[in-house]
Design a protein around this motif. Structure first.
Motif, PDB file in Angstrom:
ATOM      1  N   THR A  50       0.874  -1.300  -0.063  1.00 22.49           N
ATOM      2  CA  THR A  50      -0.175  -0.037   0.023  1.00 22.49           C
ATOM      3  C   THR A  50       0.748   1.259   0.056  1.00 22.49           C
ATOM      4  O   THR A  50       1.930   1.286   0.841  1.00 22.49           O
TER       5      THR A  50
ATOM      6  N   THR B 299       0.814   5.348   0.374  1.00 22.82           N
ATOM      7  CA  THR B 299       0.149   6.451   0.628  1.00 22.82           C
ATOM      8  C   THR B 299       0.839   7.567   0.175  1.00 22.82           C
ATOM      9  O   THR B 299       1.994   7.965   0.506  1.00 22.82           O
TER      10      THR B 299
ATOM     11  N   ASP C  75       1.301  11.357  -0.153  1.00 27.07           N
ATOM     12  CA  ASP C  75       1.170  12.942   0.642  1.00 27.07           C
ATOM     13  C   ASP C  75       1.957  14.062   0.020  1.00 27.07           C
ATOM     14  O   ASP C  75       3.087  14.031  -0.015  1.00 27.07           O
TER      15      ASP C  75
ATOM     16  N   ALA D 244      -4.605   6.454  -1.155  1.00 27.44           N
ATOM     17  CA  ALA D 244      -3.755   5.283  -1.155  1.00 27.44           C
ATOM     18  C   ALA D 244      -3.627   4.260  -2.327  1.00 27.44           C
ATOM     19  O   ALA D 244      -4.913   4.517  -2.781  1.00 27.44           O
TER      20      ALA D 244
ATOM     21  N   THR E 143      -2.933   0.532  -4.184  1.00 30.24           N
ATOM     22  CA  THR E 143      -2.379  -0.813  -3.963  1.00 30.24           C
ATOM     23  C   THR E 143      -1.575  -1.249  -4.831  1.00 30.24           C
ATOM     24  O   THR E 143      -1.992  -1.478  -6.158  1.00 30.24           O
TER      25      THR E 143
END
Length: 553
Positions: free
Chosen positions: A400, A402, A404, A506, A508
Motif C-alpha cells: 500500500t 500512501t 502525501d 492510497a 495498492t
C-alpha cells in the motif's frame, strides 16, 4: 445517490473463489460452466455479488462472495442489494405510465402538477426532468435522513438553475425526486403504493421493494463494504424518505432486476406505446450516446450492437448495481455487488463483449507469487525532491502506497478514463468553485470553517481516479487548524461528492517480478503506472514520466 458511469469498453472474499452454487436455490438457472468459471476468476480478483442474464438463449444467475463476512453468510441468488440510481429507471417508468394513460403530458410544467412548488423547478417540464435537462442544481436532502413531503417540495423550490431549461444537461437527483412527488400527487395513490402495485410487479413475481421502509424486499440483504469496512446503512431508516424517493430508493436481487429490465422493454411493465415513448424521448450527448428517461442509450459503434444501460450505487449502503438491455437479442443483464474491489460495471465491461460476440470472456491475469520478505523490505517513507512523500507498507500480498503531497499523488496518477489534462482541468474547476464567488462555494467554505475556523488558505494535494470519478484533494488551512478534503465535480462543475477530514490517497500495488510492481488491476494491460525499487530508491513510471523518491527513514 451517486451514479456510477457505465463502463463498456482477505476474510471477506475468502468464499469468493467460486460460485456459491451449493446455496443457489435455483439450480435450473445455473450458468454455462465456461461462463461460470470466468465469473469465478473475477470473484477471485475481488468481485462479490450476483450476476443474472435473461434472454438471447441464456437464462442464468451466479452468486459470489460474502453477504456478511462476520457471520460467514454467502451471497446467493436470493440476496438483496440496493440498486442506487438504477431506481430512476423505475421512477421514469411510473411517469411514462401516467403519461400514456393521459393523466398529464411530457410538456406539462412541474409547477402545474405539484401544488406548492416554486422557484426554477416549477418551470421545468416533465420531459426535462426525465432527461436531466431541467437545469436545477444542488441537492434537496441527505440520504437516509428524515425529509417529509412538504420539506422536500420546499427544498426543491429553493434550488437554483444552472441554465435555461432544455438547453443543456445536468444530472439531478432532486429532479427525479420531483418526478416522484408528481407521481405521488397525480396518480391517486402514494408514490410507494403506485410503484409497488403498478411498476414493481413482473410476470410471475415482484421486483423487490424499498431499501428503507415499506414495502420492503423479501430476501436477506447483503452488507455493503467500502475499503473493507462495513457500510453504515443496512436498511433500518424509518423515514420519512423523500430525500431518496425516485432517485435511489429501491433494492432487489440481481434476477429481479434482470427480469424487470426484460419485462420493461418487452412492454410487460408499461404499455408498448409507453415503451416507444421512453425510447423516443432523447437528449443526445454526442459520440453515439444519448439520455433516455432513466437510462443511457449507447450506439453500435462500441460493441457492434446498440446497448441501453443504467447504473448506480456508492454512498452509505456500499452497494453498486448495473442493468443492461441488448435490444437486438432481447437480452437483459444485471450485475449487483457489495464490495468495491471489482465493481459491477467493471465486470460488465468484460461480460458484455463476450455475450455479444460469443467469444470467451476475458479473465484477470494470474498474479505473481508473493515473497513476504520482499514486501517487507520495501516498507518505508520515500521522499521526492519537492518534499512530498510516498509511504510504503506491506499489506497481505501487496504493497500500500500512501501519497502525501501534490507531486506524490501526480506521480501515482494513472487512468484508463482520464488524461493528466483532465485531472488538471478538474483541479482548476475545484479551486474556482472554492474561491467563494458562488453560493455553493461560499456554503462550502462555511461548512469547512465550522471545523477549522475561517478559511485562510487552500493548497492542491493532487487528483486521483477513484473508480471512474476524479477526486481532487485539497489541504485547507483555517484559523483553528487544517484539514484534507477531496471533491468530485459533475458535468457542470458542481459538487457531485465531497469528503472532509479525508486520509491521503492510497494505492495498492502487486508484484510483477523482483522489485517490480503495478497497481492492483485485474488486467495487467490496463496498468498505467509501474513501480520499481533499487538501492533505496523507489521509481514511479507513469503518464507524467519517471519520478524517483529516495528512502528517508
Amino acid at each position: 445517490m451517486k451514479r456510477i458511469a457505465i463502463i463498456l469498453a482477505a476474510a471477506m472474499l475468502a468464499a469468493a473463489c467460486s460460485s456459491n452454487a451449493d446455496v443457489d436455490p435455483e439450480p435450473d438457472r445455473a450458468c454455462d460452466p465456461a461462463l461460470e468459471d470466468a465469473l469465478g476468476a473475477w470473484a477471485e480478483a475481488g468481485f462479490s455479488g450476483t450476476v443474472a442474464i435473461d434472454g438471447g438463449g441464456l437464462d442464468c444467475q451466479a452468486a459470489f462472495g460474502m453477504a456478511d463476512a462476520e457471520a460467514g453468510t454467502a451471497n446467493t441468488a436470493e440476496t438483496v442489494f440496493g440498486i442506487g440510481s438504477v431506481s430512476k429507471a423505475f421512477a421514469a417508468a411510473a411517469v411514462l405510465d401516467l403519461v400514456d394513460a393521459g393523466v398529464f403530458a411530457l410538456d406539462a410544467a412541474a409547477g402545474e402538477l405539484l401544488p406548492g412548488l416554486g422557484g426554477p423547478a416549477a418551470e421545468a417540464t416533465v420531459e426535462q426532468l426525465l432527461l436531466h435537462t431541467s437545469g436545477i442544481e444542488g441537492g434537496h436532502g441527505t440520504d437516509h435522513r428524515p425529509l417529509d413531503r412538504d420539506e422536500a417540495i420546499a427544498a426543491i423550490s429553493a434550488l437554483e438553475s444552472a441554465f435555461e431549461p432544455g438547453t443543456d444537461y445536468l444530472y439531478s437527483n432532486a429532479g427525479y425526486s420531483l418526478l416522484a412527488l408528481i407521481v405521488d400527487e397525480q396518480s391517486g395513490s402514494s408514490y410507494r403504493e403506485y410503484l409497488d402495485e403498478a411498476i414493481l410487479a413482473i410476470p410471475g413475481g415482484h421486483a423487490g421493494g424499498f431499501w428503507d421502509g415499506e414495502p420492503a424486499p423479501s430476501g436477506p440483504r447483503a452488507i455493503g463494504y467500502t475499503d473493507g469496512a462495513p457500510a453504515p446503512e443496512t436498511g433500518g431508516f424509518a423515514g420519512p424518505h423523500w430525500a431518496m424517493a425516485g432517485n435511489g430508493d429501491l433494492a432487489m436481487t440481481a434476477a429481479e432486476l434482470s427480469d424487470w429490465t426484460r419485462a420493461l422493454f418487452d412492454g410487460e411493465i408499461i404499455a408498448p406505446d409507453a415503451v416507444d415513448l421512453l425510447l423516443g424521448t432523447v437528449f443526445d450527448h454526442g459520440e453515439g450516446t444519448a439520455e433516455i428517461p432513466g437510462w443511457v442509450s449507447i450506439g453500435p459503434d462500441l460493441l457492434g450492437v446498440p446497448i441501453i444501460g443504467a447504473s448506480g450505487g456508492g454512498g452509505d449502503t456500499g452497494h453498486n448495481a448495473v442493468a443492461t438491455w441488448l435490444p437486438e437479442t432481447g437480452t437483459s443483464v444485471a450485475v449487483v455487488g457489495n464490495t468495491d474491489d471489482v465493481l459491477p460495471d467493471e465486470l460488465l465491461e468484460v461480460l458484455l463483449p463476450a455475450l455479444v460476440t460469443g467469444e470467451p470472456m476475458e479473465v484477470p491475469d494470474e498474479r505473481a507469487e508473493v515473497d513476504p520478505a520482499e514486501l517487507q523490505a520495501r516498507e518505508g517513507v520515500y521522499g521526492l525532491d519537492s518534499g512530498s512523500t510516498l509511504t510504503v507498507s506491506a499489506e497481505d500480498e501487496a504493497l500500500t502506497v500512501t501519497a502525501d503531497g501534490a507531486d506524490a499523488v501526480a506521480a501515482m496518477f494513472g487512468s484508463d478514463d482520464f488524461a493528466a489534462e483532465d485531472a488538471a482541468a478538474h483541479e482548476d474547476a475545484v479551486l474556482a468553485l472554492l474561491d467563494g464567488e458562488s453560493a455553493v462555494g461560499r456554503a462550502e467554505r462555511e461548512a469547512i470553517g465550522a471545523d477549522i475556523g475561517p478559511v485562510t488558505g487552500i493548497d492542491l494535494a493532487g487528483t486521483v481516479d477513484a473508480g471512474g470519478e476524479l477526486h481532487t484533494y485539497l489541504r485547507v488551512s483555517g484559523e483553528d487548524g487544517d484539514m484534507l478534503a477531496w471533491y468530485a465535480l459533475d458535468e457542470q462543475d458542481q459538487i457531485a461528492a465531497v469528503e472532509y477530514d479525508a486520509g491521503p490517497p492510497a494505492f495498492t500495488l502487486i508484484p510483477t517480478g523482483e522489485g517490480q510492481y503495478r497497481p492492483d488491476e485485474p488486467i495487467a494491460a490496463e496498468a498505467a503506472v509501474a513501480v520499481s525499487f533499487q538501492d533505496e530508491v523507489m521509481t514511479v513510471d507513469g503518464p507524467a514520466g519517471a519520478v524517483d523518491a529516495a528512502r528517508t527513514d
